[in-house]
Enzyme design. Structure first.
Site, PDB file in Angstrom:
ATOM      1  N   CYS A 107      51.925  37.192  40.144  1.00 35.13           N
ATOM      2  CA  CYS A 107      52.269  35.806  40.488  1.00 35.13           C
ATOM      3  C   CYS A 107      51.891  34.923  39.296  1.00 35.13           C
ATOM      4  CB  CYS A 107      51.546  35.350  41.751  1.00 35.13           C
ATOM      5  SG  CYS A 107      49.780  35.158  41.512  1.00 35.13           S
TER       6      CYS A 107
ATOM      7  N   LEU B 147      41.160  48.218  43.681  1.00 28.42           N
ATOM      8  CA  LEU B 147      39.834  48.251  44.323  1.00 28.42           C
ATOM      9  C   LEU B 147      39.979  48.327  45.851  1.00 28.42           C
ATOM     10  CD1 LEU B 147      38.072  45.542  42.127  1.00 28.42           C
ATOM     11  CD2 LEU B 147      37.912  48.040  41.896  1.00 28.42           C
TER      12      LEU B 147
ATOM     13  N   ARG C  57      50.639  36.884  48.336  1.00 29.90           N
ATOM     14  CA  ARG C  57      49.899  38.115  48.050  1.00 29.90           C
ATOM     15  C   ARG C  57      48.730  38.332  48.993  1.00 29.90           C
ATOM     16  NH1 ARG C  57      52.767  36.068  45.385  1.00 29.90           N
ATOM     17  NH2 ARG C  57      54.330  37.140  44.197  1.00 29.90           N
TER      18      ARG C  57
ATOM     19  N   PRO D  34      46.313  43.095  40.942  1.00 32.26           N
ATOM     20  CA  PRO D  34      46.154  44.518  41.253  1.00 32.26           C
ATOM     21  C   PRO D  34      45.399  44.707  42.576  1.00 32.26           C
ATOM     22  CG  PRO D  34      44.624  43.860  39.540  1.00 32.26           C
ATOM     23  CD  PRO D  34      45.545  42.701  39.761  1.00 32.26           C
ATOM     24  N   ILE D  35      45.584  45.848  43.205  1.00 31.17           N
ATOM     25  CA  ILE D  35      44.851  46.145  44.449  1.00 31.17           C
ATOM     26  C   ILE D  35      44.153  47.495  44.361  1.00 31.17           C
ATOM     27  CG2 ILE D  35      46.298  44.690  45.937  1.00 31.17           C
ATOM     28  CD1 ILE D  35      47.766  47.264  46.781  1.00 31.17           C
TER      29      ILE D  35
ATOM     30  N   ASP E 125      39.364  28.675  41.466  1.00 35.81           N
ATOM     31  CA  ASP E 125      40.333  27.824  42.178  1.00 35.81           C
ATOM     32  C   ASP E 125      40.150  26.340  41.877  1.00 35.81           C
ATOM     33  OD1 ASP E 125      40.463  29.870  45.202  1.00 35.81           O
ATOM     34  OD2 ASP E 125      41.323  30.106  43.213  1.00 35.81           O
TER      35      ASP E 125
HETATM   36  C1  EPZ Z   1      41.074  35.357  46.482  1.00 33.67           C
HETATM   37  O1  EPZ Z   1      42.142  36.086  45.907  1.00 33.67           O
HETATM   38  C2  EPZ Z   1      41.615  33.967  46.796  1.00 33.67           C
HETATM   39  N1  EPZ Z   1      42.707  34.056  47.753  1.00 33.67           N
HETATM   40  C3  EPZ Z   1      42.103  33.297  45.516  1.00 33.67           C
HETATM   41  O2  EPZ Z   1      42.494  31.967  45.865  1.00 33.67           O
HETATM   42  C4  EPZ Z   1      40.944  33.218  44.537  1.00 33.67           C
HETATM   43  O3  EPZ Z   1      41.405  32.669  43.321  1.00 33.67           O
HETATM   44  C5  EPZ Z   1      40.370  34.616  44.293  1.00 33.67           C
HETATM   45  O4  EPZ Z   1      39.995  35.227  45.548  1.00 33.67           O
HETATM   46  C6  EPZ Z   1      39.140  34.588  43.394  1.00 33.67           C
HETATM   47  O5  EPZ Z   1      38.164  33.787  43.993  1.00 33.67           O
HETATM   48  C7  EPZ Z   1      42.404  34.212  49.073  1.00 33.67           C
HETATM   49  O6  EPZ Z   1      41.261  34.322  49.459  1.00 33.67           O
HETATM   50  C8  EPZ Z   1      43.567  34.221  50.024  1.00 33.67           C
HETATM   51  P1  EPZ Z   1      40.173  38.817  43.829  1.00 33.67           P
HETATM   52  P2  EPZ Z   1      41.981  37.689  45.676  1.00 33.67           P
HETATM   53  O7  EPZ Z   1      40.566  40.128  44.399  1.00 33.67           O
HETATM   54  O8  EPZ Z   1      41.104  38.273  46.696  1.00 33.67           O
HETATM   55  C9  EPZ Z   1      40.830  41.531  40.025  1.00 33.67           C
HETATM   56  C10 EPZ Z   1      43.900  30.107  45.999  1.00 33.67           C
HETATM   57  O9  EPZ Z   1      44.253  29.327  45.105  1.00 33.67           O
HETATM   58  N2  EPZ Z   1      41.135  42.607  40.981  1.00 33.67           N
HETATM   59  O10 EPZ Z   1      38.819  38.287  44.134  1.00 33.67           O
HETATM   60  O11 EPZ Z   1      43.344  38.252  45.507  1.00 33.67           O
HETATM   61  C11 EPZ Z   1      41.868  40.412  40.047  1.00 33.67           C
HETATM   62  O12 EPZ Z   1      42.966  40.734  39.195  1.00 33.67           O
HETATM   63  C12 EPZ Z   1      43.874  31.600  45.740  1.00 33.67           C
HETATM   64  O13 EPZ Z   1      43.518  29.758  47.146  1.00 33.67           O
HETATM   65  C13 EPZ Z   1      41.299  43.898  40.501  1.00 33.67           C
HETATM   66  O14 EPZ Z   1      41.210  44.149  39.301  1.00 33.67           O
HETATM   67  O15 EPZ Z   1      41.254  37.714  44.271  1.00 33.67           O
HETATM   68  C14 EPZ Z   1      41.080  39.242  39.534  1.00 33.67           C
HETATM   69  O16 EPZ Z   1      41.022  39.310  38.119  1.00 33.67           O
HETATM   70  C15 EPZ Z   1      44.466  31.952  44.382  1.00 33.67           C
HETATM   71  N3  EPZ Z   1      41.577  44.891  41.393  1.00 33.67           N
HETATM   72  C16 EPZ Z   1      39.675  39.481  40.105  1.00 33.67           C
HETATM   73  O17 EPZ Z   1      39.630  40.867  40.435  1.00 33.67           O
HETATM   74  C17 EPZ Z   1      41.677  44.657  42.740  1.00 33.67           C
HETATM   75  O18 EPZ Z   1      41.905  45.630  43.506  1.00 33.67           O
HETATM   76  C18 EPZ Z   1      39.352  38.672  41.346  1.00 33.67           C
HETATM   77  O19 EPZ Z   1      40.413  38.867  42.247  1.00 33.67           O
HETATM   78  C19 EPZ Z   1      41.500  43.336  43.206  1.00 33.67           C
HETATM   79  C20 EPZ Z   1      41.230  42.323  42.308  1.00 33.67           C
END
Ligand code: EPZ
Length: 422
Positions: A117, A126, A93, A123-124, A309
């Site tokens: 996953c 944001l 992702r 979701p994306i 993480d």
């Molecule tokens: C990053 O994922 C990391 N991956 C993740 O690490 C990590 O768990 C996560 O940040 C949180 O720290 C990478 O950097 C490659 P988020 P990301 O957008 O950016 C919600 C690992 O094990 N959200 O910060 O995808 C989302 O559902 C991986 O190395 C929305 O609602 O995570 C979550 O609840 C797993 N809308 C929260 O925000 C959006 O548009 C944080 O997600 C985007 C996210």
């Protein structure tokens, strides 16, 4: 498919060098799209996730290889196919981080929706809201995001916070796009993770004008062009936290080299409250535990809070505490695939919504268990180090996504892990 056979219980000792950060490397590799030419990144770990993004960059038209000294080189002179293919994005992702740079470079991009996953929905909304604020026209077609900027990108003040707080890769996407937008962009409620600060520092080395780095308010003055750069990624703080938990769960002392303790204060705080010692030294730190594991309550939050993480790894550790702990997952509330597997190893965990009640037990018992996602798999390895008997962890490809041959780092410290193809 590979499995791990892990003999336990073991005690560990010695020192281990941390690899470069996976989560800093991935968006930084995507950032190379912004600057036509050859850039190189030092310290990028050799992981399957890195290989997947390299394959995707090559599909876009880039050339990706490793130099003789191991640096990852990305030649983005040609980017003539701005399409993020479903077959790749569904595997990882984080591929979504090509969206912002491709939009800024090519003015049009198609990227497959990432889908969910094992740790929950991804979701994306944001990401898309941020890019739309910069002037992108976005629609969904056959499971693909189609984004276009007929008039180019224009800087804007953007609030990027969501119901779970900040978004790491959402911040990365908007930040990277904003570097080439016309005028000033302000990203409020930006992610403060060290990996985002590292990305911003790399972008500035490429000629971007970003300030407020490390704060929730990023200010980006758009520039006309960015130039290729050479950059070294920061060490992996999640790998560091995993090894710290390995020292604590096996009642050992370990020296971590190349560890940036300042990036890990929430983790260090919890380790000390659990009864471990964490001491700085010349190029990292020494983590040790000799007495009982004390129970502790953990709530995961965006940085600088306790990282999601490391939630699974610390549940494994707290499974052996002298008392009950409560772990609340505020970032990915469904991120508990490891709970059932740890209970098969005689842990006593009770999941209640976004929380797990961890009733400490005297010992864990070896069992065949199933890895489900990257960090849950690491938790099972830690439990196997402490459990009595030989634990079999199936589907270790999950671990190889985020840890460079973890058994080759743990065995010299005293672990007894064999990788078998079955
Ligand atoms: C990053 O994922 C990391 N991956 C993740 O690490 C990590 O768990 C996560 O940040 C949180 O720290 C990478 O950097 C490659 P988020 P990301 O957008 O950016 C919600 C690992 O094990 N959200 O910060 O995808 C989302 O559902 C991986 O190395 C929305 O609602 O995570 C979550 O609840 C797993 N809308 C929260 O925000 C959006 O548009 C944080 O997600 C985007 C996210």
């Amino acid at each position: 498919m590979d499995v791990f056979r892990i003999e336990g219980p073991v005690q560990l000792s010695g020192s281990v060098a941390l690899s470069g950060s996976k989560n800093a490397s991935l968006p930084m590799m995507a950032a190379m799209i912004l600057a036509p030419g050859e850039s190189s990144l030092a310290g990028v770990p050799r992981l399957s996730d890195i290989a997947v993004l390299s394959e995707l960059l090559e599909q876009l038209g880039c050339r990706v290889d490793r130099s003789a000294n191991g640096d990852l080189r990305v030649d983005s002179t040609t980017v003539d196919n701005p399409v993020g293919d479903y077959e790749i994005v569904r595997k990882m992702r984080a591929s979504i981080c090509i969206l912002g740079p491709l939009l800024a470079r090519c003015g049009r991009v198609e990227v497959s929706m990432p889908g969910g996953c094992a740790i929950g929905d991804r979701p994306i909304n944001l990401h898309l809201r941020g890019l739309q604020a910069l002037g992108a026209r976005i629609r969904v077609e056959n499971g693909y995001i189609v984004a276009e900027t007929p008039k180019g990108l224009t800087g804007k003040e953007i609030f990027l916070g969501g119901s779970f707080g900040s978004t790491v890769l959402g911040t990365a996407n908007v930040l990277m796009a904003a570097t080439l937008a016309k005028g000033r962009t302000v990203i409020e409620s930006a992610a403060c993770e060290p990996e985002i600060a590292d990305l911003a520092n790399c972008l500035n080395k490429m000629g971007a004008k970003i300030s407020g780095i490390g704060s929730p308010r990023l200010i980006i003055e758009g520039v006309k062009v960015l130039r290729p750069a050479q950059y070294r990624v920061i060490p992996d703080r999640i790998e560091a936290g995993t090894f710290m938990a390995a020292a604590a769960i096996t009642k050992s002392e370990l020296k971590l080299r190349n560890c940036r303790l300042d990036d890990m204060m929430a983790v260090v705080d919890k380790l000390r409250s659990i009864g471990a010692t964490v001491e700085r030294d010349a190029d990292g730190c020494v983590v040790a535990r000799s007495g009982a594991i004390k129970p502790a309550d953990i709530t995961t939050q965006p940085y600088p809070g306790f990282p999601t993480d490391l939630q699974a790894q610390f549940i494994a550790l707290l499974s052996l505490a002298d008392g009950n702990s409560v772990v609340i997952e505020k970032v990915f509330p469904d991120r508990f695939m490891h709970v059932a597997e740890l209970n098969r190893m005689a842990a006593n965990l009770l999941k209640e919504g976004p929380a797990v009640i961890v009733a400490g037990v005297k010992k864990l018992m070896a069992a065949p268990v199933m890895a489900s996602d990257l960090r849950a798999s690491a938790a099972l390895v830690l439990a196997g180090l402490a459990a009595e008997g030989t634990t079999t962890v199936n589907r270790v490809y999950h671990i190889d996504r985020g840890y460079e041959r973890i058994e080759e780092k743990l065995n010299p410290l005293g672990a007894k892990i064999t990788r078998e193809s079955v």
